[in-house]
Design an enzyme around this catalytic site. Structure first.
Site, mmCIF file in Angstrom:
data_model
loop_
_atom_site.group_PDB
_atom_site.id
_atom_site.type_symbol
_atom_site.label_atom_id
_atom_site.label_comp_id
_atom_site.label_asym_id
_atom_site.label_seq_id
_atom_site.Cartn_x
_atom_site.Cartn_y
_atom_site.Cartn_z
ATOM 1 N N LYS A 263 0.876 -1.181 0.000
ATOM 2 C CA LYS A 263 0.000 0.000 0.000
ATOM 3 C C LYS A 263 0.903 1.218 0.000
ATOM 4 O O LYS A 263 2.032 1.154 0.481
ATOM 5 C CB LYS A 263 -0.876 -0.007 1.254
ATOM 6 N N ASP B 264 -6.986 4.285 -4.524
ATOM 7 C CA ASP B 264 -7.650 4.177 -3.216
ATOM 8 C C ASP B 264 -8.243 5.566 -2.980
ATOM 9 O O ASP B 264 -8.451 6.317 -3.952
ATOM 10 C CB ASP B 264 -6.634 3.763 -2.115
HETATM 11 P P1 NDP Z 1 -12.821 7.836 -2.809
HETATM 12 O O1 NDP Z 1 -11.740 8.811 -2.638
HETATM 13 O O2 NDP Z 1 -13.413 7.598 -4.144
HETATM 14 O O3 NDP Z 1 -14.026 8.176 -1.804
HETATM 15 C C1 NDP Z 1 -13.830 8.249 -0.438
HETATM 16 C C2 NDP Z 1 -15.108 8.703 0.207
HETATM 17 O O4 NDP Z 1 -14.986 8.622 1.626
HETATM 18 C C3 NDP Z 1 -15.436 10.158 -0.103
HETATM 19 O O5 NDP Z 1 -16.823 10.312 -0.082
HETATM 20 C C4 NDP Z 1 -14.774 10.885 1.074
HETATM 21 O O6 NDP Z 1 -15.334 12.151 1.342
HETATM 22 C C5 NDP Z 1 -15.073 9.926 2.201
HETATM 23 N N1 NDP Z 1 -14.042 10.074 3.252
HETATM 24 C C6 NDP Z 1 -12.698 9.977 3.120
HETATM 25 N N2 NDP Z 1 -12.088 10.192 4.279
HETATM 26 C C7 NDP Z 1 -13.077 10.435 5.157
HETATM 27 C C8 NDP Z 1 -13.105 10.729 6.536
HETATM 28 N N3 NDP Z 1 -11.963 10.822 7.245
HETATM 29 N N4 NDP Z 1 -14.323 10.896 7.126
HETATM 30 C C9 NDP Z 1 -15.465 10.789 6.417
HETATM 31 N N5 NDP Z 1 -15.507 10.518 5.093
HETATM 32 C C10 NDP Z 1 -14.333 10.353 4.500
HETATM 33 O O7 NDP Z 1 -12.262 6.454 -2.180
HETATM 34 P P2 NDP Z 1 -12.793 4.975 -2.392
HETATM 35 O O8 NDP Z 1 -14.266 4.974 -2.568
HETATM 36 O O9 NDP Z 1 -11.933 4.328 -3.380
HETATM 37 O O10 NDP Z 1 -12.407 4.315 -0.982
HETATM 38 C C11 NDP Z 1 -13.331 4.245 0.124
HETATM 39 C C12 NDP Z 1 -12.890 3.157 1.087
HETATM 40 O O11 NDP Z 1 -12.866 1.894 0.393
HETATM 41 C C13 NDP Z 1 -11.491 3.311 1.688
HETATM 42 O O12 NDP Z 1 -11.492 2.767 2.994
HETATM 43 C C14 NDP Z 1 -10.634 2.439 0.785
HETATM 44 O O13 NDP Z 1 -9.441 2.018 1.417
HETATM 45 C C15 NDP Z 1 -11.587 1.286 0.551
HETATM 46 N N6 NDP Z 1 -11.295 0.452 -0.610
HETATM 47 C C16 NDP Z 1 -11.244 0.995 -1.868
HETATM 48 C C17 NDP Z 1 -10.982 0.186 -2.953
HETATM 49 C C18 NDP Z 1 -11.021 0.698 -4.346
HETATM 50 O O14 NDP Z 1 -10.965 -0.138 -5.256
HETATM 51 N N7 NDP Z 1 -11.150 1.973 -4.586
HETATM 52 C C19 NDP Z 1 -10.678 -1.242 -2.772
HETATM 53 C C20 NDP Z 1 -10.860 -1.739 -1.426
HETATM 54 C C21 NDP Z 1 -11.139 -0.888 -0.395
HETATM 55 P P3 NDP Z 1 -14.541 13.482 0.882
HETATM 56 O O15 NDP Z 1 -14.883 13.637 -0.559
HETATM 57 O O16 NDP Z 1 -15.080 14.553 1.747
HETATM 58 O O17 NDP Z 1 -13.087 13.221 1.109
#
Ligand code: NDP
Length: 449
Positions: A122, A162
């Site tokens: 990562k 991510d």
């Molecule tokens: P994105 O950047 O596309 O979206 C993240 C979302 O989570 C946004 O809505 C963001 O809001 C919100 N967010 C981020 N940090 C915080 C926080 N501290 N408190 C509240 N909301 C928060 O990321 P992904 O959708 O790709 O990832 C989401 C989760 O899924 C993560 O935990 C990631 O590790 C996990 N994941 C992702 C994979 C992938 O293929 N993308 C694979 C496996 C797991 P804002 O816009 O305000 O930042």
């Protein structure tokens, strides 16, 4: 087993998320170590918690005003026992070494569960893409890759996206890698379709989390049809979780970003989801704008000092946390249970605190932990690597079928391992055990390296 946790805490006292991730695995694999003394003799846990390599580097870049900015870049190459390091890059101001070590550690077990030959890693940066122009994001990505390119490669380490790293960032990173190496290879996954990407990769994590939920329900003779579902986040994972929930007849009613929560009791239908996708992916706006378009929905600003998150306090059947780590604490978990939620499928990594998980187990919630439920993303990344090696592109149906087969097999592997070690129905323990055994057996085969 407490010695391992103590060791980790003593070595790196300021990495609470990493301690949490190690503790969670250690608690469930105790019976495996008890039944297999050769693992203890091989100091397998001591080796697993130590990354094979950590790269930490300066990322200088120039913003649109001509000012020099400096961020920190990381790549944690955790374990390559069963394949090249594989795992995403996160760009978010909260990123630090402890968070990336927790994510890389989880990734090792998750990747082992997928049935594909991928080790775990990562990386990322404390850079915040929010509010930056496309040119600033490009200059940052180029500077980041100007160092990272030395350490990665299609047979060594294959990063993906991510939080904060989507198609735009992967494009800029790939372009710089290609220029520096003078090679067109599958060194990153999550690429766009016309230059080596796979169909279904953007959808894969969200779809996979819903397929995993459907499997857990199917095992109980139930289905997602008509189930009211709470979803958090509004990024890649949240969006495609909602899309697949709609495909399978469920009713998503919420989403969020780091500033607030939307609750739409009437249900988020396809038209509303399309609006959200344009808002987030094209206009890069905030979720609060949703209520201007759909005034029947309610927006609540998140209060970081509050003891609970209002998103988890609504009547529902299922919950799909899809934002970030530790977004469900014990109070939130209690609210979920009190409001009738009987299934949690984690799209995000480690979104529930240990006390929250304890409550799920006490209340017999069907609990799909992140390392099983969100493995669809890295699985299709693995399929993207295969297509790149073959120089072929599979159809949408072919990739989606393979994704469904993988999610089913993860479900079965977790269920069987839990049963074998006397914890029937415990997907958390089962996923940890199944992933653990595969990785450590490979490590033992390969000697002390
Ligand atoms: P994105 O950047 O596309 O979206 C993240 C979302 O989570 C946004 O809505 C963001 O809001 C919100 N967010 C981020 N940090 C915080 C926080 N501290 N408190 C509240 N909301 C928060 O990321 P992904 O959708 O790709 O990832 C989401 C989760 O899924 C993560 O935990 C990631 O590790 C996990 N994941 C992702 C994979 C992938 O293929 N993308 C694979 C496996 C797991 P804002 O816009 O305000 O930042």
């Amino acid at each position: 087993m407490t010695e391992i946790l103590q060791l980790v805490k003593e070595k790196d006292p300021a990495q609470p998320e990493f301690h949490q991730a190690v503790n969670e695995v250690v608690a469930s694999i105790k019976p495996v170590l008890d039944q297999n003394p050769e693992y203890r003799a091989a100091k397998i846990m001591e080796r697993l918690v130590e990354p094979e390599r950590v790269i930490l580097f300066r990322v200088p870049w120039v913003d649109d005003r001509g000012e020099v900015q400096v961020n920190r870049g990381f790549r944690v190459e955790m374990n390559s026992a069963i394949g090249p390091y594989k795992g995403g890059l996160r760009f978010h101001p909260s990123v630090n070494l402890g968070i990336l070590k927790f994510l890389a550690f989880e990734q090792v077990f998750k990747n082992a569960l997928t049935t594909l030959p991928m080790g775990g890693g990562k990386g990322g940066s404390d850079f915040d893409p929010k509010g930056k122009s496309d040119n600033e994001v490009m200059r940052f990505c180029q500077s980041f890759m100007a160092e990272l390119f030395r350490h990665i490669g299609p047979n060594t380490d294959v990063p993906a996206g991510d939080i904060g790293v989507g198609a735009r960032e992967i494009g800029y990173l790939f372009g710089m890698y290609k220029k520096l190496r003078n090679e067109f290879t599958g060194v990153l996954t999550g690429k766009s379709l016309n230059w080596g990407g796979s169909l279904i990769r953007p959808e894969a994590t969200g779809y996979g989390a819903v397929y995993f939920a459907a499997e857990m329900l199917n095992h109980k003779g139930d289905s997602l049809e008509g189930k009211t579902s709470l979803v958090s986040g509004s990024g890649n994972v949240a969006q495609y979780t909602m899309e697949k929930l709609l495909d399978l007849g469920a009713r998503p009613v919420s989403f969020s970003d780091s500033t607030g929560v939307i609750y739409d009791e009437a249900g988020i239908d396809r038209e509303k989801l399309a609006y959200l996708m344009t808002l987030k992916n094209v206009r890069r706006g905030r979720v609060k704008e949703y209520v201007t378009k759909y005034p029947e929905a309610v927006y609540t600003e998140t209060d970081p000092s509050a003891d609970h998150n209002p998103l988890w306090d609504h009547p529902a059947d299922c919950a799909f946390p899809s934002a970030t780590q530790n977004e469900i604490n014990a109070k939130d978990a209690q609210n979920l249970v009190n409001n009738g939620v009987f299934l949690v499928s984690e799209g995000a990594n480690m979104p529930t605190t240990p006390n929250g998980i304890k409550l799920y187990h006490e209340h017999k919630v069907l609990y799909g932990p992140g390392k099983a439920a969100n493995a669809g993303g890295v699985s299709v990344s693995g399929l993207e690597m295969t297509q790149n090696s073959q120089r072929l592109n599979w159809t949408r149906e072919e990739v989606d079928n393979r994704l469904q087969i993988i999610m089913k097999s993860i479900h079965t592997a977790a269920l069987d391992a839990a049963e074998q070690y006397g914890m029937p129905g415990n997907y958390e323990a089962g996923a940890n055990i199944a992933g653990f055994v595969k990785v450590v057996d490979a490590m033992i085969d390969q000697g002390v390296v």
